[in-house]
Write a protein that holds these residues in place. Sequence first.
Motif, PDB file in Angstrom:
ATOM      1  N   SER A   1       0.591 -11.856  -5.971  1.00  0.00           N
ATOM      2  CA  SER A   1       1.720 -11.296  -5.202  1.00  0.00           C
ATOM      3  C   SER A   1       2.502 -10.287  -6.037  1.00  0.00           C
ATOM      4  O   SER A   1       2.969  -9.267  -5.509  1.00  0.00           O
ATOM      5  CB  SER A   1       2.622 -12.399  -4.648  1.00  0.00           C
ATOM      6  OG  SER A   1       2.995 -13.293  -5.655  1.00  0.00           O
ATOM      7  N   ALA A   2       2.634 -10.519  -7.335  1.00  0.00           N
ATOM      8  CA  ALA A   2       3.337  -9.549  -8.185  1.00  0.00           C
ATOM      9  C   ALA A   2       2.552  -8.241  -8.251  1.00  0.00           C
ATOM     10  O   ALA A   2       3.136  -7.145  -8.239  1.00  0.00           O
ATOM     11  CB  ALA A   2       3.537 -10.109  -9.594  1.00  0.00           C
ATOM     12  N   PHE A   3       1.230  -8.340  -8.286  1.00  0.00           N
ATOM     13  CA  PHE A   3       0.411  -7.120  -8.308  1.00  0.00           C
ATOM     14  C   PHE A   3       0.617  -6.325  -7.023  1.00  0.00           C
ATOM     15  O   PHE A   3       0.813  -5.107  -7.056  1.00  0.00           O
ATOM     16  CB  PHE A   3      -1.069  -7.477  -8.472  1.00  0.00           C
ATOM     17  CG  PHE A   3      -1.949  -6.268  -8.598  1.00  0.00           C
ATOM     18  CD1 PHE A   3      -2.186  -5.693  -9.840  1.00  0.00           C
ATOM     19  CD2 PHE A   3      -2.525  -5.682  -7.473  1.00  0.00           C
ATOM     20  CE1 PHE A   3      -2.978  -4.557  -9.951  1.00  0.00           C
ATOM     21  CE2 PHE A   3      -3.313  -4.548  -7.572  1.00  0.00           C
ATOM     22  CZ  PHE A   3      -3.541  -3.982  -8.817  1.00  0.00           C
ATOM     23  N   LYS A   4       0.628  -7.022  -5.883  1.00  0.00           N
ATOM     24  CA  LYS A   4       0.778  -6.362  -4.569  1.00  0.00           C
ATOM     25  C   LYS A   4       2.159  -5.720  -4.428  1.00  0.00           C
ATOM     26  O   LYS A   4       2.286  -4.583  -3.991  1.00  0.00           O
ATOM     27  CB  LYS A   4       0.549  -7.393  -3.469  1.00  0.00           C
ATOM     28  CG  LYS A   4       0.824  -6.912  -2.053  1.00  0.00           C
ATOM     29  CD  LYS A   4      -0.297  -6.053  -1.533  1.00  0.00           C
ATOM     30  CE  LYS A   4      -0.066  -5.636  -0.077  1.00  0.00           C
ATOM     31  NZ  LYS A   4      -1.090  -4.683   0.371  1.00  0.00           N
ATOM     32  N   ILE A   5       3.200  -6.456  -4.785  1.00  0.00           N
ATOM     33  CA  ILE A   5       4.575  -5.965  -4.579  1.00  0.00           C
ATOM     34  C   ILE A   5       4.945  -4.925  -5.633  1.00  0.00           C
ATOM     35  O   ILE A   5       5.677  -3.988  -5.343  1.00  0.00           O
ATOM     36  CB  ILE A   5       5.569  -7.154  -4.599  1.00  0.00           C
ATOM     37  CG1 ILE A   5       5.306  -8.065  -3.394  1.00  0.00           C
ATOM     38  CG2 ILE A   5       7.021  -6.657  -4.573  1.00  0.00           C
ATOM     39  CD1 ILE A   5       5.990  -9.413  -3.486  1.00  0.00           C
ATOM     40  N   ASP A   6       4.448  -5.085  -6.845  1.00  0.00           N
ATOM     41  CA  ASP A   6       4.761  -4.170  -7.952  1.00  0.00           C
ATOM     42  C   ASP A   6       6.278  -4.001  -8.109  1.00  0.00           C
ATOM     43  O   ASP A   6       6.813  -2.895  -7.997  1.00  0.00           O
ATOM     44  CB  ASP A   6       4.083  -2.812  -7.690  1.00  0.00           C
ATOM     45  CG  ASP A   6       4.134  -1.915  -8.922  1.00  0.00           C
ATOM     46  OD1 ASP A   6       4.445  -2.416 -10.028  1.00  0.00           O
ATOM     47  OD2 ASP A   6       3.893  -0.710  -8.774  1.00  0.00           O
ATOM     48  N   PRO A   7       7.001  -5.097  -8.369  1.00  0.00           N
ATOM     49  CA  PRO A   7       8.473  -5.041  -8.355  1.00  0.00           C
ATOM     50  C   PRO A   7       9.058  -4.340  -9.582  1.00  0.00           C
ATOM     51  O   PRO A   7       8.432  -4.298 -10.650  1.00  0.00           O
ATOM     52  CB  PRO A   7       8.867  -6.523  -8.365  1.00  0.00           C
ATOM     53  CG  PRO A   7       7.746  -7.194  -9.098  1.00  0.00           C
ATOM     54  CD  PRO A   7       6.498  -6.441  -8.729  1.00  0.00           C
TER      55      PRO A   7
ATOM     56  N   ASN B   1       2.870  -8.420 -15.349  1.00  0.00           N
ATOM     57  CA  ASN B   1       2.206  -7.674 -14.289  1.00  0.00           C
ATOM     58  C   ASN B   1       2.142  -6.190 -14.635  1.00  0.00           C
ATOM     59  O   ASN B   1       3.119  -5.620 -15.113  1.00  0.00           O
ATOM     60  CB  ASN B   1       2.985  -7.866 -12.985  1.00  0.00           C
ATOM     61  CG  ASN B   1       2.284  -7.266 -11.797  1.00  0.00           C
ATOM     62  OD1 ASN B   1       1.158  -7.625 -11.489  1.00  0.00           O
ATOM     63  ND2 ASN B   1       2.930  -6.310 -11.152  1.00  0.00           N
ATOM     64  N   ARG B   2       0.987  -5.573 -14.379  1.00  0.00           N
ATOM     65  CA  ARG B   2       0.799  -4.125 -14.618  1.00  0.00           C
ATOM     66  C   ARG B   2       1.363  -3.733 -15.980  1.00  0.00           C
ATOM     67  O   ARG B   2       0.959  -4.280 -16.992  1.00  0.00           O
ATOM     68  CB  ARG B   2       1.431  -3.319 -13.475  1.00  0.00           C
ATOM     69  CG  ARG B   2       0.773  -3.616 -12.122  1.00  0.00           C
ATOM     70  CD  ARG B   2       1.413  -2.808 -11.016  1.00  0.00           C
ATOM     71  NE  ARG B   2       0.963  -3.212  -9.709  1.00  0.00           N
ATOM     72  CZ  ARG B   2       0.263  -2.413  -8.888  1.00  0.00           C
ATOM     73  NH1 ARG B   2      -0.059  -1.190  -9.231  1.00  0.00           N
ATOM     74  NH2 ARG B   2      -0.086  -2.856  -7.700  1.00  0.00           N
ATOM     75  N   GLU B   3       2.366  -2.808 -15.987  1.00  0.00           N
ATOM     76  CA  GLU B   3       2.905  -2.352 -17.285  1.00  0.00           C
ATOM     77  C   GLU B   3       4.034  -3.249 -17.777  1.00  0.00           C
ATOM     78  O   GLU B   3       4.675  -2.945 -18.793  1.00  0.00           O
ATOM     79  CB  GLU B   3       3.456  -0.918 -17.172  1.00  0.00           C
ATOM     80  CG  GLU B   3       2.489   0.095 -16.609  1.00  0.00           C
ATOM     81  CD  GLU B   3       2.637   0.240 -15.111  1.00  0.00           C
ATOM     82  OE1 GLU B   3       3.138  -0.687 -14.429  1.00  0.00           O
ATOM     83  OE2 GLU B   3       2.254   1.307 -14.592  1.00  0.00           O
TER      84      GLU B   3
END
Length: 179
Positions: free
Chosen positions: A48-54, A135-137
């Motif tokens: 979910s963190a990958f999808k939302i990219d908060p 998540n991500r960066e």
Amino acid sequence: MRICFKAIDDRIGCFALIKIMEKLKVNAEVYAVATTQEEVGLKGARTSAFKIDPAYAIAIDTNAAGDTPQITERESSLKLGAGVSITIIEASGRGLIVNEKMKNVLIDAAKKNKIKYQIDVIEGGMTDGAIIHMNREGVPTGVLSIPTRYIHSPTGVFNIEDLNSAVELAVKAVGDLAK
Ligand SMILES: [Zn+2]
């Protein structure tokens, strides 16, 4: 008031999310996520963190209260009724080490709004925050927890005031982050 029922970890986190979303009035896109499989590898939080990219994240969870005879002060200094817990370190650093900005946002919001809080450094456990912040960066992430006795057993006990403090602090902190 203390409340006892089953699966407090993490049903009250879901309850807190609903209350937070009811109270939030911010000019920002805010997602409330009830994640799956946190206890067995933080899996739902990863996807979910990958999808939302908060831009920022706050994990809402429970953590072990130490005010019972079986737990030493060193293992957990958290007490029922002493306020929402703001996590600094999880799993001796293998989990989240809280981002400096998020730590300040949470503690400042608690002080400014006179919300009862306690600081937590966790030797063993971790939360969804442990995976969301990588998540991500990277995502500045905070963890707010409701101290709960006997987590991961058939029934738990928590104090409703600590739950209210968690909701109030999350609302204020998101408000500050959205400014
Ligand atoms: Zn748990």
